[in-house]
Motif scaffolding. Structure first.
Motif, PDB file in Angstrom:
ATOM      1  N   GLY A 165       6.321  11.133  -5.187  1.00  0.00           N
ATOM      2  CA  GLY A 165       5.073  10.866  -5.904  1.00  0.00           C
ATOM      3  C   GLY A 165       4.094  11.985  -5.604  1.00  0.00           C
ATOM      4  O   GLY A 165       3.872  12.324  -4.441  1.00  0.00           O
ATOM      5  N   GLN A 184      -1.690  -4.987 -12.865  1.00  0.00           N
ATOM      6  CA  GLN A 184      -1.646  -3.528 -12.636  1.00  0.00           C
ATOM      7  C   GLN A 184      -0.488  -2.906 -13.438  1.00  0.00           C
ATOM      8  O   GLN A 184      -0.664  -1.915 -14.138  1.00  0.00           O
ATOM      9  CB  GLN A 184      -1.446  -3.287 -11.133  1.00  0.00           C
ATOM     10  CG  GLN A 184      -1.652  -1.858 -10.678  1.00  0.00           C
ATOM     11  CD  GLN A 184      -1.344  -1.727  -9.167  1.00  0.00           C
ATOM     12  OE1 GLN A 184      -1.267  -2.724  -8.433  1.00  0.00           O
ATOM     13  NE2 GLN A 184      -1.158  -0.519  -8.715  1.00  0.00           N
ATOM     14  N   ARG A 197       0.588 -10.778  -4.281  1.00  0.00           N
ATOM     15  CA  ARG A 197      -0.544 -10.034  -4.848  1.00  0.00           C
ATOM     16  C   ARG A 197      -0.490 -10.173  -6.365  1.00  0.00           C
ATOM     17  O   ARG A 197       0.156  -9.361  -7.047  1.00  0.00           O
ATOM     18  CB  ARG A 197      -0.454  -8.569  -4.427  1.00  0.00           C
ATOM     19  CG  ARG A 197      -1.753  -7.787  -4.669  1.00  0.00           C
ATOM     20  CD  ARG A 197      -1.700  -6.427  -4.018  1.00  0.00           C
ATOM     21  NE  ARG A 197      -0.786  -5.507  -4.663  1.00  0.00           N
ATOM     22  CZ  ARG A 197      -1.111  -4.690  -5.654  1.00  0.00           C
ATOM     23  NH1 ARG A 197      -2.338  -4.686  -6.121  1.00  0.00           N
ATOM     24  NH2 ARG A 197      -0.213  -3.872  -6.180  1.00  0.00           N
ATOM     25  N   LYS A 256       2.683   9.950  -2.511  1.00  0.00           N
ATOM     26  CA  LYS A 256       1.422  10.562  -2.054  1.00  0.00           C
ATOM     27  C   LYS A 256       1.611  11.929  -1.385  1.00  0.00           C
ATOM     28  O   LYS A 256       0.951  12.242  -0.402  1.00  0.00           O
ATOM     29  CB  LYS A 256       0.677   9.610  -1.112  1.00  0.00           C
ATOM     30  CG  LYS A 256       0.483   8.222  -1.717  1.00  0.00           C
ATOM     31  CD  LYS A 256      -0.297   7.313  -0.812  1.00  0.00           C
ATOM     32  CE  LYS A 256      -0.093   5.858  -1.207  1.00  0.00           C
ATOM     33  NZ  LYS A 256      -0.719   4.911  -0.324  1.00  0.00           N
ATOM     34  N   ASP A 263       0.956  14.650  -2.717  1.00  0.00           N
ATOM     35  CA  ASP A 263      -0.137  15.534  -3.120  1.00  0.00           C
ATOM     36  C   ASP A 263      -1.228  15.389  -2.076  1.00  0.00           C
ATOM     37  O   ASP A 263      -1.606  14.280  -1.720  1.00  0.00           O
ATOM     38  CB  ASP A 263      -0.678  15.103  -4.487  1.00  0.00           C
ATOM     39  CG  ASP A 263      -0.979  13.604  -4.539  1.00  0.00           C
ATOM     40  OD1 ASP A 263      -0.082  12.807  -4.222  1.00  0.00           O
ATOM     41  OD2 ASP A 263      -2.135  13.240  -4.849  1.00  0.00           O
ATOM     42  N   GLY A 278       0.858  12.319  -7.219  1.00  0.00           N
ATOM     43  CA  GLY A 278      -0.467  12.089  -7.786  1.00  0.00           C
ATOM     44  C   GLY A 278      -0.599  10.659  -8.252  1.00  0.00           C
ATOM     45  O   GLY A 278       0.360   9.889  -8.203  1.00  0.00           O
ATOM     46  N   GLU A 279      -1.800  10.321  -8.709  1.00  0.00           N
ATOM     47  CA  GLU A 279      -2.032   8.927  -9.073  1.00  0.00           C
ATOM     48  C   GLU A 279      -1.676   8.607 -10.523  1.00  0.00           C
ATOM     49  O   GLU A 279      -1.594   7.455 -10.896  1.00  0.00           O
ATOM     50  CB  GLU A 279      -3.501   8.570  -8.817  1.00  0.00           C
ATOM     51  CG  GLU A 279      -3.821   8.573  -7.338  1.00  0.00           C
ATOM     52  CD  GLU A 279      -5.160   7.935  -7.038  1.00  0.00           C
ATOM     53  OE1 GLU A 279      -5.277   6.716  -7.183  1.00  0.00           O
ATOM     54  OE2 GLU A 279      -6.082   8.679  -6.666  1.00  0.00           O
ATOM     55  N   GLY A 333       0.796  -1.232   0.000  1.00  0.00           N
ATOM     56  CA  GLY A 333       0.000   0.000   0.000  1.00  0.00           C
ATOM     57  C   GLY A 333       0.821   1.272   0.000  1.00  0.00           C
ATOM     58  O   GLY A 333       0.276   2.372  -0.011  1.00  0.00           O
ATOM     59  N   SER A 334       2.142   1.128  -0.003  1.00  0.00           N
ATOM     60  CA  SER A 334       2.981   2.334   0.043  1.00  0.00           C
ATOM     61  C   SER A 334       2.931   3.085  -1.291  1.00  0.00           C
ATOM     62  O   SER A 334       3.341   4.240  -1.372  1.00  0.00           O
ATOM     63  CB  SER A 334       4.424   1.955   0.364  1.00  0.00           C
ATOM     64  OG  SER A 334       4.886   1.021  -0.589  1.00  0.00           O
ATOM     65  N   GLY A 335       2.438   2.389  -2.321  1.00  0.00           N
ATOM     66  CA  GLY A 335       2.445   3.011  -3.647  1.00  0.00           C
ATOM     67  C   GLY A 335       3.602   2.476  -4.464  1.00  0.00           C
ATOM     68  O   GLY A 335       4.010   3.081  -5.450  1.00  0.00           O
ATOM     69  N   LYS A 336       4.110   1.335  -4.047  1.00  0.00           N
ATOM     70  CA  LYS A 336       5.305   0.761  -4.684  1.00  0.00           C
ATOM     71  C   LYS A 336       5.064   0.408  -6.148  1.00  0.00           C
ATOM     72  O   LYS A 336       5.822   0.838  -7.020  1.00  0.00           O
ATOM     73  CB  LYS A 336       5.738  -0.481  -3.887  1.00  0.00           C
ATOM     74  CG  LYS A 336       7.006  -1.130  -4.390  1.00  0.00           C
ATOM     75  CD  LYS A 336       7.509  -2.155  -3.408  1.00  0.00           C
ATOM     76  CE  LYS A 336       6.405  -3.067  -2.919  1.00  0.00           C
ATOM     77  NZ  LYS A 336       5.741  -3.798  -4.015  1.00  0.00           N
ATOM     78  N   THR A 337       4.000  -0.375  -6.388  1.00  0.00           N
ATOM     79  CA  THR A 337       3.749  -0.803  -7.765  1.00  0.00           C
ATOM     80  C   THR A 337       3.506   0.406  -8.683  1.00  0.00           C
ATOM     81  O   THR A 337       4.071   0.498  -9.765  1.00  0.00           O
ATOM     82  CB  THR A 337       2.545  -1.776  -7.784  1.00  0.00           C
ATOM     83  OG1 THR A 337       2.885  -2.867  -6.927  1.00  0.00           O
ATOM     84  CG2 THR A 337       2.270  -2.298  -9.163  1.00  0.00           C
ATOM     85  N   THR A 338       2.699   1.341  -8.211  1.00  0.00           N
ATOM     86  CA  THR A 338       2.452   2.561  -8.991  1.00  0.00           C
ATOM     87  C   THR A 338       3.778   3.290  -9.251  1.00  0.00           C
ATOM     88  O   THR A 338       4.023   3.777 -10.353  1.00  0.00           O
ATOM     89  CB  THR A 338       1.513   3.508  -8.209  1.00  0.00           C
ATOM     90  OG1 THR A 338       0.439   2.742  -7.680  1.00  0.00           O
ATOM     91  CG2 THR A 338       0.976   4.604  -9.084  1.00  0.00           C
TER      92      THR A 338
END
Ligand SMILES: Nc1nc2c(ncn2[C@@H]2O[C@H](COP(=O)(O)OP(=O)(O)OP(=O)(O)O)[C@@H](O)[C@H]2O)c(=O)[nH]1
Length: 448
Positions: A273, A146, A140, A248, A250, A275-276, A110-115
């Motif tokens: 990071g 993703q 996962r 995250k 933003d 934004g999404e 959930g840290s935003g690693k994959t993104t």
């Protein structure tokens, strides 16, 4: 923009200073108190805040401004310098020296690693590198899909197998595959969850052993604030972390806490990071970051962004000329809105222009994707003359355009309003500053 709330609070502290008639000890103490409050509200560790503000206060009280610099300017400079030091001082860019350079990303679920892996792949691709991404997340399976979904539109290949249970094997084979393909950079995404933390760390160690990455990149969630300190330290003890991406930033109220906490561990933050979307990754440079945060403008950042745009051929020189002059028709507006949508909000760009700061109305420059499509439909029903001279569009023309495009007169009016608002906004900008900027871009000859 990252840390908007903190930026506004710091900006208003400095504005207060700029407005004060005299600069005495009481003024300095008040500015320092405002800065303290702003940082603590952004979840920066209190001890760190006190250390920082003590230094600012001491320097502001004791140092004499150099010749030609006012006391106020000098204090702003001190605040800027100390905040920059606070966030790591110098930029430490990611270096791609060897071909292929192998990067391993780690971080908790959930840290935003994959993104972030996808964003980084795209970032490097935009800089001319051929990139391959390996998904070794066996916990996962969705992570593989993703990554594919995010990267395939850009032609970036993802290696992996959602059925495979052996993460080390996946990583090893993925790296081998891309080595043989001859890519410049291989990014390996690892699992973010495990039955227990020990297992996660052990898996990270084994993958690292198997693929011998040039750099291990830790991804940390910026919304956890100052807790990021312990997380960064824990990972640093387990693996040789080369750099950090803080995500995250933003809209996070605690982002300042996270950034300063990570900087305090001594690990270099290389990206943030913001934004999404896939393009919402910024190379982190404390100097640029702080100058933008303080609303002092950042011509370098602006240059970089525009350069990128020009590379993508979405923003031509003559467009920029019109853009700066505030002279543009409906077609130009559409091109601008479209380009801005791809590169991030116009507001973000304009914030980088010195002196403009935070004074821009949101709705003058914000247009969603859906709306943009509607605008396209409406504009397709306009004549060439109307597109080039929108001022001729009267009520009967509005009715005809609405009918022709299958929209309503209200929608056509909305498009025209947006156009007028944007035009007005550019007109009201400080022409001297724009001219200065134009010079920097070598468009000096068009006399704004
Ligand atoms: N607003 C914002 N959201 C972000 C940012 N980076 C990631 N996210 C969001 O955070 C959520 C989690 O990101 P993921 O990349 O799926 O998480 P992860 O860390 O890879 O999770 P695991 O694969 O389970 O380890 C997603 O909804 C992302 O869109 C960012 O910079 N800003």
């Amino acid at each position: 923009m990252a840390l908007e709330k903190l930026g506004k609070a710091l900006n208003s502290a400095l504005k207060k200073l700029a407005r004060s008639r005299t600069v005495d000890e009481a003024t300095i103490k008040e500015v320092v108190r405002d800065i303290q409050r702003a940082l603590i509200q952004a979840d920066v560790n209190v001890r760190l805040v006190l250390q920082l503000t003590k230094t600012i206060e001491k320097r502001a009280l004791e140092e004499e401004p150099p010749a030609g610099v006012s006391k106020k300017e000098h204090i702003i400079q001190i605040v800027y310098e100390e905040l920059t030091k606070f966030l790591g001082k110098e930029a430490k860019p990611l270096e791609i020296k060897e071909k292929p350079t192998v990067l391993l990303t780690v971080g908790i679920q959930g840290s935003g690693k994959t993104t972030s892996v996808a964003k980084l792949a795209r970032h490097l691709q935009k800089r001319g590198y051929k990139v391959g991404v390996v998904c070794s997340d066996t916990w996962r399976p969705g992570a593989y899909y993703q990554l594919k979904q995010l990267l395939e539109p850009y032609g970036i290949e993802v290696a992996g197998d959602p059925e495979e249970k052996d993460a080390v094997k996946l990583a090893r084979e993925g790296v081998k595959y891309f080595r043989e393909k001859g890519v410049d950079v291989i990014i390996v995404d690892s699992a973010g969850r495990h039955k227990e933390e020990k297992g996660l760390i052990e898996e990270m160690r084994q993958i690292s052993e198997a693929i011998k990455p040039h750099e291990v990149i830790l991804v940390i969630d910026g919304t956890i604030g100052q807790q990021a300190y312990n997380q960064a330290l824990a990972f640093k003890e387990a693996t040789p972390i080369g750099s950090i991406i803080v995500t995250k930033l933003d809209g996070s109220a605690k982002g300042g806490g996270a950034l300063s906490a990570v900087a305090a561990t001594g690990a270099p933050i290389k990206f943030i990071g913001v934004g999404e979307r896939i393009d919402d990754l910024e190379a982190f440079d404390p100097k640029r970051f702080v100058s933008r945060l303080l609303g002092m403008g950042d011509i370098e950042g602006l240059l970089e962004k525009l350069e990128e745009l020009q590379k993508q051929q979405e923003f031509k020189e003559e467009d920029l000329e019109k853009f700066l002059k505030g002279k543009f028709n409906l077609k130009d507006m559409y091109a601008q809105l479209e380009a801005m949508q791809k590169m991030g909000p116009l507001k973000q760009i304009l914030q980088m222009i010195p002196g403009l700061g935070y004074s821009l109305p949101d709705d003058a420059v914000k247009v969603g994707e859906e709306k943009l499509k509607r605008y396209r439909v409406i504009m397709d029903s306009m004549t060439e003359e109307e597109l080039e001279h929108p001022e001729i569009i009267n009520y009967s023309r509005i009715k005809r355009i609405a009918r022709g495009s299958g929209t309503s007169t209200a929608e056509v009016r909305e498009l025209l309003n947006q156009y007028n608002q944007m035009k007005k906004m550019f007109k009201s900008m400080d022409k001297r500053k724009l001219a200065k900027m134009a010079k920097k871009f070598n468009f000096g000859g068009f006399g704004i």
